[in-house]
Design a protein around this motif. Structure first.
Motif, PDB file in Angstrom:
ATOM      1  N   VAL A 270      -7.090  27.180  -5.554  1.00 22.70           N
ATOM      2  CA  VAL A 270      -6.565  26.788  -6.863  1.00 22.70           C
ATOM      3  C   VAL A 270      -5.071  26.471  -6.800  1.00 22.70           C
ATOM      4  N   ARG A 271      -4.275  27.350  -6.200  1.00 24.47           N
ATOM      5  CA  ARG A 271      -2.825  27.131  -6.192  1.00 24.47           C
ATOM      6  C   ARG A 271      -2.462  25.860  -5.428  1.00 24.47           C
TER       7      ARG A 271
ATOM      8  N   ALA B 102      -9.394  20.451 -15.311  1.00 28.68           N
ATOM      9  CA  ALA B 102      -9.520  21.842 -14.864  1.00 28.68           C
ATOM     10  C   ALA B 102      -9.400  21.833 -13.351  1.00 28.68           C
ATOM     11  N   ILE B 103      -9.076  22.986 -12.787  1.00 31.30           N
ATOM     12  CA  ILE B 103      -9.060  23.123 -11.325  1.00 31.30           C
ATOM     13  C   ILE B 103     -10.267  23.971 -10.947  1.00 31.30           C
TER      14      ILE B 103
ATOM     15  N   LYS C 238       0.558  18.836  -9.770  1.00 33.31           N
ATOM     16  CA  LYS C 238       1.846  18.773 -10.484  1.00 33.31           C
ATOM     17  C   LYS C 238       2.805  17.808  -9.789  1.00 33.31           C
TER      18      LYS C 238
ATOM     19  N   LYS D 170       5.721  23.023 -19.110  1.00 32.46           N
ATOM     20  CA  LYS D 170       5.011  22.485 -17.936  1.00 32.46           C
ATOM     21  C   LYS D 170       5.961  21.825 -16.936  1.00 32.46           C
TER      22      LYS D 170
ATOM     23  N   LEU E  33       7.267  25.056 -14.935  1.00 32.98           N
ATOM     24  CA  LEU E  33       6.394  26.183 -14.619  1.00 32.98           C
ATOM     25  C   LEU E  33       4.952  25.717 -14.528  1.00 32.98           C
ATOM     26  N   ILE E  34       4.139  26.522 -13.872  1.00 29.75           N
ATOM     27  CA  ILE E  34       2.690  26.358 -13.980  1.00 29.75           C
ATOM     28  C   ILE E  34       2.272  26.951 -15.322  1.00 29.75           C
ATOM     29  N   ILE E  35       1.521  26.196 -16.093  1.00 31.19           N
ATOM     30  CA  ILE E  35       1.017  26.730 -17.369  1.00 31.19           C
ATOM     31  C   ILE E  35      -0.512  26.704 -17.364  1.00 31.19           C
TER      32      ILE E  35
ATOM     33  N   VAL F 210      -3.233  23.038  -7.749  1.00 29.25           N
ATOM     34  CA  VAL F 210      -2.278  22.983  -8.856  1.00 29.25           C
ATOM     35  C   VAL F 210      -0.960  22.377  -8.382  1.00 29.25           C
TER      36      VAL F 210
ATOM     37  N   GLU G  78     -12.711  28.058  -4.370  1.00 28.30           N
ATOM     38  CA  GLU G  78     -12.212  29.391  -4.700  1.00 28.30           C
ATOM     39  C   GLU G  78     -12.826  29.911  -6.001  1.00 28.30           C
TER      40      GLU G  78
ATOM     41  N   ASP H  50      -2.088  23.035 -16.631  1.00 30.92           N
ATOM     42  CA  ASP H  50      -2.136  22.712 -15.194  1.00 30.92           C
ATOM     43  C   ASP H  50      -3.436  23.173 -14.560  1.00 30.92           C
ATOM     44  N   ALA H  51      -4.053  24.183 -15.119  1.00 31.12           N
ATOM     45  CA  ALA H  51      -5.312  24.732 -14.601  1.00 31.12           C
ATOM     46  C   ALA H  51      -5.962  25.485 -15.745  1.00 31.12           C
ATOM     47  N   ILE H  52      -7.266  25.699 -15.620  1.00 35.06           N
ATOM     48  CA  ILE H  52      -7.970  26.537 -16.603  1.00 35.06           C
ATOM     49  C   ILE H  52      -8.304  27.851 -15.911  1.00 35.06           C
TER      50      ILE H  52
ATOM     51  N   ILE I  38      -4.875  34.559  -7.839  1.00 34.34           N
ATOM     52  CA  ILE I  38      -5.366  33.188  -7.632  1.00 34.34           C
ATOM     53  C   ILE I  38      -4.183  32.216  -7.581  1.00 34.34           C
ATOM     54  N   LEU I  39      -3.161  32.502  -8.376  1.00 27.51           N
ATOM     55  CA  LEU I  39      -1.969  31.643  -8.369  1.00 27.51           C
ATOM     56  C   LEU I  39      -1.029  31.987  -7.212  1.00 27.51           C
ATOM     57  N   MET I  40      -1.408  32.954  -6.378  1.00 26.37           N
ATOM     58  CA  MET I  40      -0.598  33.374  -5.225  1.00 26.37           C
ATOM     59  C   MET I  40       0.798  33.801  -5.667  1.00 26.37           C
ATOM     60  N   LEU I  41       0.841  34.471  -6.806  1.00 26.29           N
ATOM     61  CA  LEU I  41       2.115  34.950  -7.349  1.00 26.29           C
ATOM     62  C   LEU I  41       2.079  36.463  -7.490  1.00 26.29           C
TER      63      LEU I  41
END
Lengths: 240, 240
Positions: free
Chosen positions: A134-135, A150-151, A142, B121, B124-126, A138, A155, B149-151, B173-176
């Motif tokens: 997903v990341r 949707a992504i 972007k 957006k 940032l990722i939203i 994304v 995953e 940016d994603a659901i 999932i966002l690797m954050l």
């Protein structure tokens, strides 16, 4: 099958939407230059790195390894490929390897991708069904301006293509029957797996994906539901 | 906590991004009129339907029921609420109930939502971190023009807020890291759960969510990392 029943189009991404080879070579070239290794062809580096992609997923597919996001597989593959080009990955800064690994997040779309996707989005749900996590998807969207609704993908489905679960779980999340979903890919094997799950199929040849000497996927190998020259022609087939 | 570390903003949706009460009442009103029941207040119908939302998720949260997408819970709740207004759901066409259930897909954003999200957006990722399922969020976004940016959210995390897994899995999932993610909500309890997981928090009051007599969530109940009047003010706080 009828194109009129299609409510969502799901896209293979590496090779179908974006040009992974040039993008990875661009970033690998910068890395090689920094280390005084202009003698190495960045395209050969990209090809070698990519060649480890399918074997790396095999262990997840056959169940010997739990689902692992592609970013991590790419990172492991990077460490595996560097010695073939004379680098000791342990001698390189982790931050430099981490950044090089993000080359896959910074790929450019084919010239028709954004305009075609924008047209398709007007009448359909559009989403990646990629093995990329997903990341990764994304960040790529972007940077490149890919207008996904949707992504989705491996995953979210927790299964790598061509496992049936990757296609079927994605359709289920979209609350659609398989025949209401069309898989779009430049790869005949991806479409064959999608068709086996009941999805509709659209083939868009990307004859430069592997460079000028490409020998695979130059033509459709089955009577796919749609065969289109590019994403704009695909949109035109659906009157979008 | 520092706003400079935020790389993604995740949004509660029902009440925070969109006005569920007016939207559901609009569709319920059309349904009630078709059946000659103009005597029933569509807002009361919307409130009664929504009141079953938290109890329906409880069985999933406590593990007595496997994860079930919100669309299905909404549909069950619709059948449960109709008798309170004198309807026998078994006597109504399934297609009519299915369509009324999609009222939740056709909600309008608050006036600042789209402009604020578009600004956020850029830096940032939203993404939504809603209990609504993916298809619901996709349909809502396409109709309303929400520029996600994603659901993400409960269905992708396979856990309903305020379970910690809903927040932590989404960040993963966002690797954050949790502190790189900011939860945005009009509901103090959502933010409290996010903060307990290490996320940053932004409160945007929506004092008309429950109508003119609203008594809850009128003010921030903790020292949230950001307190903003609307989404444009939120963007301004982040210099976006």
């Amino acid at each position: 099958m009828s194109l009129k029943t299609i409510k969502a189009m799901l896209f293979d991404v590496f090779g179908t939407v974006v040009d992974w080879r040039s993008g990875v070579a661009r970033e690998a070239g910068a890395f090689l230059s920094r280390h005084g290794r202009q003698d190495i062809d960045p395209l050969a580096f990209a090809d070698a790195w990519r060649a480890l992609y399918v074997p790396a997923m095999a262990k997840v597919r056959d169940g010997t390894r739990p689902f692992t996001p592609l970013d991590r597989l790419h990172r492991e593959n990077l460490e595996a490929v560097l010695p073939h080009f004379g680098f000791d990955p342990a001698a390189l800064p982790v931050s430099e390897l981490d950044d090089l690994n993000l080359a896959w997040h910074r790929l450019d779309p084919w010239p028709d991708s954004i305009s075609g996707l924008s047209r398709l989005k007007k009448g359909l749900i559009i989403a990646p069904l990629s093995n990329g996590n997903v990341r990764l998807m994304v960040d790529m969207a972007k940077r490149a301006g890919l207008p996904w609704d949707a992504i989705l993908g491996a995953e979210v489905a927790q299964a790598y293509k061509p496992q049936p679960q990757a296609y079927l779980r994605t359709a289920e999340i979209l609350m659609l029957k398989p025949q209401e979903v069309c898989m779009v890919a430049a790869h005949n094997n991806d479409l064959a797996a999608a068709r086996a799950c009941g999805l509709q199929t659209a083939f868009v040849a990307r004859v430069k994906e592997h460079g000028p000497g490409q020998t695979t996927d130059l033509t459709p190998e089955q009577d796919w539901d749609v065969i289109a020259e590019d994403f704009n022609a695909l949109a035109a087939c659906l009157e979008l």
